[in-house]
Design a protein around this motif. Sequence first.
Motif, mmCIF file in Angstrom:
data_model
loop_
_atom_site.group_PDB
_atom_site.id
_atom_site.type_symbol
_atom_site.label_atom_id
_atom_site.label_comp_id
_atom_site.label_asym_id
_atom_site.label_seq_id
_atom_site.Cartn_x
_atom_site.Cartn_y
_atom_site.Cartn_z
ATOM 1 N N MET A 102 2.551 8.183 -45.736
ATOM 2 C CA MET A 102 1.689 7.711 -44.653
ATOM 3 C C MET A 102 1.429 6.205 -44.802
ATOM 4 N N GLN A 103 1.117 5.777 -46.009
ATOM 5 C CA GLN A 103 0.862 4.359 -46.250
ATOM 6 C C GLN A 103 2.131 3.537 -46.047
ATOM 7 N N LYS A 104 3.247 4.073 -46.457
ATOM 8 C CA LYS A 104 4.520 3.385 -46.274
ATOM 9 C C LYS A 104 4.786 3.134 -44.795
ATOM 10 N N ASP A 105 4.517 4.130 -43.955
ATOM 11 C CA ASP A 105 4.703 3.992 -42.513
ATOM 12 C C ASP A 105 3.730 2.987 -41.907
ATOM 13 N N MET A 106 2.621 2.733 -42.609
ATOM 14 C CA MET A 106 1.632 1.772 -42.135
ATOM 15 C C MET A 106 1.990 0.339 -42.538
ATOM 16 N N GLY A 107 3.126 0.142 -43.209
ATOM 17 C CA GLY A 107 3.531 -1.193 -43.636
ATOM 18 C C GLY A 107 3.066 -1.546 -45.029
ATOM 19 N N CYS A 108 2.654 -0.548 -45.795
ATOM 20 C CA CYS A 108 2.128 -0.807 -47.133
ATOM 21 C C CYS A 108 3.218 -1.346 -48.060
ATOM 22 N N VAL A 109 2.860 -2.373 -48.817
ATOM 23 C CA VAL A 109 3.678 -2.869 -49.908
ATOM 24 C C VAL A 109 2.991 -2.424 -51.199
ATOM 25 N N PHE A 110 3.724 -1.715 -52.050
ATOM 26 C CA PHE A 110 3.123 -1.034 -53.196
ATOM 27 C C PHE A 110 3.302 -1.807 -54.493
ATOM 28 N N GLY A 111 2.374 -1.544 -55.417
ATOM 29 C CA GLY A 111 2.488 -2.004 -56.783
ATOM 30 C C GLY A 111 2.562 -0.810 -57.714
ATOM 31 N N LEU A 112 2.849 -1.079 -58.984
ATOM 32 C CA LEU A 112 2.959 -0.024 -59.995
ATOM 33 C C LEU A 112 1.792 -0.155 -60.956
ATOM 34 N N ASN A 113 1.044 0.924 -61.146
ATOM 35 C CA ASN A 113 -0.088 0.928 -62.067
ATOM 36 C C ASN A 113 -0.109 2.260 -62.789
ATOM 37 N N CYS A 114 0.178 2.226 -64.100
ATOM 38 C CA CYS A 114 0.228 3.438 -64.909
ATOM 39 C C CYS A 114 1.130 4.493 -64.274
ATOM 40 N N GLY A 115 2.235 4.033 -63.698
ATOM 41 C CA GLY A 115 3.195 4.923 -63.067
ATOM 42 C C GLY A 115 2.923 5.203 -61.611
ATOM 43 N N TRP A 116 1.683 5.000 -61.159
ATOM 44 C CA TRP A 116 1.322 5.313 -59.773
ATOM 45 C C TRP A 116 1.739 4.189 -58.825
ATOM 46 N N GLU A 117 2.236 4.598 -57.667
ATOM 47 C CA GLU A 117 2.398 3.649 -56.567
ATOM 48 C C GLU A 117 1.034 3.492 -55.898
ATOM 49 N N HIS A 118 0.562 2.262 -55.794
ATOM 50 C CA HIS A 118 -0.732 2.039 -55.151
ATOM 51 C C HIS A 118 -0.617 0.849 -54.197
ATOM 52 N N PRO A 119 -1.368 0.846 -53.096
ATOM 53 C CA PRO A 119 -1.230 -0.206 -52.087
ATOM 54 C C PRO A 119 -1.663 -1.576 -52.605
ATOM 55 N N LEU A 120 -0.777 -2.559 -52.426
ATOM 56 C CA LEU A 120 -1.118 -3.943 -52.728
ATOM 57 C C LEU A 120 -1.598 -4.679 -51.481
ATOM 58 N N TRP A 121 -0.848 -4.511 -50.377
ATOM 59 C CA TRP A 121 -1.235 -5.134 -49.119
ATOM 60 C C TRP A 121 -0.471 -4.456 -47.996
ATOM 61 N N PHE A 122 -0.910 -4.716 -46.791
ATOM 62 C CA PHE A 122 -0.330 -4.052 -45.617
ATOM 63 C C PHE A 122 0.295 -5.102 -44.706
ATOM 64 N N ALA A 123 1.617 -4.965 -44.535
ATOM 65 C CA ALA A 123 2.374 -5.890 -43.699
ATOM 66 C C ALA A 123 2.364 -5.426 -42.243
ATOM 67 N N ASP A 124 2.701 -6.321 -41.345
ATOM 68 C CA ASP A 124 2.745 -5.968 -39.925
ATOM 69 C C ASP A 124 3.872 -4.985 -39.630
ATOM 70 N N GLN A 125 4.963 -5.086 -40.391
ATOM 71 C CA GLN A 125 6.129 -4.242 -40.153
ATOM 72 C C GLN A 125 6.434 -3.395 -41.376
ATOM 73 N N PRO A 126 6.621 -2.072 -41.199
ATOM 74 C CA PRO A 126 7.054 -1.233 -42.331
ATOM 75 C C PRO A 126 8.373 -1.743 -42.901
ATOM 76 N N GLY A 127 8.528 -1.615 -44.198
ATOM 77 C CA GLY A 127 9.751 -2.068 -44.844
ATOM 78 C C GLY A 127 9.730 -3.523 -45.265
ATOM 79 N N THR A 128 8.641 -4.222 -45.020
ATOM 80 C CA THR A 128 8.540 -5.613 -45.439
ATOM 81 C C THR A 128 8.637 -5.717 -46.958
ATOM 82 N N VAL A 129 9.410 -6.668 -47.428
ATOM 83 C CA VAL A 129 9.561 -6.912 -48.864
ATOM 84 C C VAL A 129 8.838 -8.210 -49.191
ATOM 85 N N GLU A 130 7.976 -8.160 -50.193
ATOM 86 C CA GLU A 130 7.242 -9.376 -50.515
ATOM 87 C C GLU A 130 8.121 -10.359 -51.267
ATOM 88 N N THR A 131 7.835 -11.635 -51.060
ATOM 89 C CA THR A 131 8.532 -12.692 -51.778
ATOM 90 C C THR A 131 7.778 -13.011 -53.057
#
Length: 814
Positions: free
Chosen positions: A426-455
């Motif tokens: 659900m978060q991925k479809d919302m444009g979420c860019v994820f980070g890794l914390n103790c193995g968990w994927e957790h939201p770092l920020w939300f982009a305007d377009q799903p699939g955005t890759v951070e620089t």
Amino acid sequence: MKTHAQAVVIGGGLVGCSILYHLAKLGWTDVVLLERDELTSGSTWHAAANIHGLHDNNNITRIQHYTMNLYKELEKETGQGCGVFQSGSLYLAQTKDREHQLRLQEAKAKFYGLNFYEISRDKAKELHPLAQFDDIRCIMFEPDGGNVDPSGVTHAYAAGARAMGATIERFCPVIGTEQQPDGSWIVRTEKGDIHTQWVVNAGGLWGREVASLAGIELPLQPTEHQYFVTEAIDEVAALGRRLPSIADRDGEYYFRQEGNGLLIGAYEKDMRFWAENGTPLDFAHDLFPDDLDRIMENVIRATERVPVAATAGVKRVINGPMIWSPDSNAIWGPVPELENYFCCTGIIPGFSQSGGLGLLSAQWMIEGEPQYDMFAWDLARFGDWADKAFTKARVEDAYTHRFAIHFPNEERSAGRPARVRPAYDMQKDMGCVFGLNCGWEHPLWFADQPGTVETNGFTRQNWWEPVGREVRMLRENVGVIDISNFANYVIKGPGAQDWLDRLVANRVPTDIGRSCLTPLISVRGGVAGDFTITKVADDEYMMIGSGMAERYHQRFFNMVELHEGTTFEVATDRIAGFNVAGPKSRDVLQRLTNSDLSNDAFRFMRSATIEVAGVSCLAIRVSFTGDLGWELHCAEEDQIRLYTSLLDASRAFGGGPVGGRALGSLRIEKGYGSWGREYSQEYWPQEVALDRLIKLDKDFLHKDAYLAVRDNAAREVLSILSVETTDADAAGGEPIFTPDGKAVGRVTSGAYGYSVGKSLAIGYVNPSVARPGDKVEVFILGKPHDAMILSEPPFDPGGHRLRGTRTAEPEMIK
């Protein structure tokens, strides 16, 4: 052979011998090292053995310099030559980003009083007349850089240990390690058994196999690695002196003199795994067939740098194994799930780190804790989620990007996702860019377009503006933050309160619905952790802490015995959570619950189990944002239902999802510390303003250690600074100086404060050098930026928003 010992070190390579030496040096002389073959067998004997001091991690820099300075002292002490050549090292920057990295390391070197500084092309040419530097933007010189003799260093450690009473048994394979009821160990060998208090796994290439004898798995994977040495080169011989080594990390190779020839090594993209299913037990002083074609692109770049290298024949090729962790740092420390079982394996730059690894390992076993915060090495950073597939993917990434810059806030994608919550898609479809914390994927920020890759980079990146929108949305309206990466613990039973009181330094709540913040005190009296503890029912508590520290904190939990009938559960896997925060957070939640959330009915640091959108939640009135807010903790299976309802309700008030990057900015605006950055075992409670939460009218873990440092003046004080900068913000690790060049302190966290319109940094400042109101310089991008030490947090310093006593002044929102 001895039958009893204080510690048994398994593995006679460089690191095992260093640990043995340092154990003896710190007073444990009844120690034994067991080596299955000859000393240096495995990876040690064929290492290039380069030494360097600087590292992106400040504490690793400190122990690497300890190691570099140790070798000559070791020679004097033992009479065993270490083959130390310190003709210096040249560090080259071909790109702007590499220049930023080197200039930051130069600033850190100045702060720590280390020898690392910029030189001109002409000076570099004078030092290394066979190299060309026309394409280089920046050159740094480390006069103490160089290399050592692998066998000489290892045997010097061994000689020093033996001289102090330690014992070394060669050709003595370990065939079993069995823990006894009292926590001690029986180490079984073909020559007999040894009863010992501590087992030390320094097995190197066999670290996995040694661990399996104790029933544990370590995230390790060997690879092949190649370097070669040329025939003698007339131009090298004619110099009559030793050339400095060259670290051209943009070119992805390393280069140094060997005899009158040159040694060239590379970390190529077309890498090779080895021994994926276990290291052969009969492997010793063995090598793999040459495969120079695999590294030829790297070699060509090296010969363009030093053209005479292309004219020489190849004298010998070394293609040998190295064993890697998922992030190329050591797998180090006591195993939390076992008593007195220590690991030190998976080390790549061993000759730069061996002394520090040995010293800190000995400190941990003998004194109970190392002097520095070394979580970057702590094996507790990985859990069962770091399985073979994850490890293999990350090792490939680490090897092929060995010389890549590790940018601030960078999140590498290899091996992910490892662990996800139900809301992940659900978060991925919302444009979420994820980070890794103790193995968990957790939201770092939300982009305007799903699939955005951070620089990635040292300057502000493509997430800077979206994160700003999230911060302003929460400060002005409301935001929903997924906090499911926090660690959750449930303590139940008649002894729950007593156990917690004996563990933490604050007084544990006695009334249902009350919460407290509390530090956990370390062995040396520092801050081992900080927790929120809530009494949720009779004889039941919930404790919330740092997610990344979950396994690390298990060591401390194990130190306090549970009463019969009382249970302790790590409940992180089954609990999800959200923080709903901002001035309109009460309005959002009140739409979804019949419970009274008014300030009088639900005050700050109070809790209750309530229904939110039909989901049972433990609601705690607390917020890491520093704004009005609640944490809601629910069963993981209810996460999507609760998240959907919270987002739908928040949109009606101009709110929406907020990620971890925004949370970092929000907490820095309030000057809040975070475990692993501001809080660690190195710092005393009075240095981080947590001493106010310590109650001395009760006993707690390591109270005596705290009392021993309680009246000491703060060496450094956790402070907040505003920084004058336009295109980059502090990220952590940057040194702080006075305008006249006196060292003041260092940054631990930094971010742009979007709701106060300032670039901010939190860090430690020496109060005898600088105080609030003083102007200082923060070395962002390795260059001085004007800054001021603030007397209070720039956002809502009185905490009125957090407590709901009144709203913040309009000028605080910009």
